[in-house]
Design a protein around this motif. Sequence first.
Motif, short mmCIF file in Angstrom:
data_model
loop_
_atom_site.label_atom_id
_atom_site.label_comp_id
_atom_site.label_asym_id
_atom_site.label_seq_id
_atom_site.Cartn_x
_atom_site.Cartn_y
_atom_site.Cartn_z
N PHE A 111 -13.51 -3.33 -23.96
CA PHE A 111 -12.11 -3.15 -23.57
C PHE A 111 -11.85 -4.19 -22.48
N PRO A 112 -11.62 -5.46 -22.90
CA PRO A 112 -11.40 -6.51 -21.90
C PRO A 112 -10.19 -6.19 -21.01
N TYR A 113 -10.32 -6.53 -19.77
CA TYR A 113 -9.23 -6.39 -18.79
C TYR A 113 -8.83 -4.93 -18.55
N PHE A 114 -9.76 -3.99 -18.82
CA PHE A 114 -9.43 -2.58 -18.63
C PHE A 114 -8.94 -2.29 -17.22
N SER A 115 -9.64 -2.81 -16.21
CA SER A 115 -9.24 -2.49 -14.83
C SER A 115 -7.83 -2.99 -14.53
N ASN A 116 -7.44 -4.13 -15.09
CA ASN A 116 -6.07 -4.63 -14.90
C ASN A 116 -5.06 -3.72 -15.60
N VAL A 117 -5.37 -3.33 -16.82
CA VAL A 117 -4.47 -2.46 -17.57
C VAL A 117 -4.32 -1.14 -16.83
N ARG A 118 -5.44 -0.55 -16.41
CA ARG A 118 -5.41 0.75 -15.74
C ARG A 118 -4.62 0.68 -14.43
N ALA A 119 -4.64 -0.47 -13.79
CA ALA A 119 -3.88 -0.65 -12.56
C ALA A 119 -2.40 -0.91 -12.83
N GLY A 120 -2.03 -0.99 -14.12
CA GLY A 120 -0.63 -1.25 -14.46
C GLY A 120 -0.26 -2.71 -14.36
N ALA A 121 -1.27 -3.59 -14.31
CA ALA A 121 -1.01 -5.02 -14.20
C ALA A 121 -0.89 -5.64 -15.59
N GLY A 122 -0.16 -6.73 -15.65
CA GLY A 122 -0.01 -7.43 -16.93
C GLY A 122 1.23 -6.98 -17.67
#
Length: 162
Positions: A111-122
Amino acid sequence: MTQVHQSNSHELASAPPAMRSLAHVLQTYPVELPVGRAMWSARVKGRTALTMMSWPGSVPDAVLVFTVLVGNALQHGLCDACGSPTVLHGRLSTTDAKQLLIDVEDPNPSFPYFSNVRAGAGGGVLAGLLQRHVITDLIYAVHAEGRGKTVRAVLDAGAVEL
């Protein structure tokens, strides 16, 4: 016809430890989604499950989240190295804390970029749903032996819609 299952355990027995909720799971509705019709099936079966479970939260938001997770599984979770499943598996569960747990499995353990997605980023749809607090939590767990993952979105019922 799929049945709603009543649960007396604190979590679905098949869930990886990282996915176990602190809330008591009251009901679960398993869903099989044929890959060629997964988006349509997610909308129809998701709405059906929410109705059968008497989900008091926003049904349109919950169906949107379910279809976004299924769409992401189709777009990012299917890969040549992962095999070619003909069916995706999902689960909708309600808890005594008035939460809805939406699980979607796919054969890709990453799950690439999971931490960014979970933080609501992008700019992705999941990130937007987290930013708007439609999704109150997003987690994922890799299956045993690294053969796929389950992505879980948690929704709170919030104010009851009439």
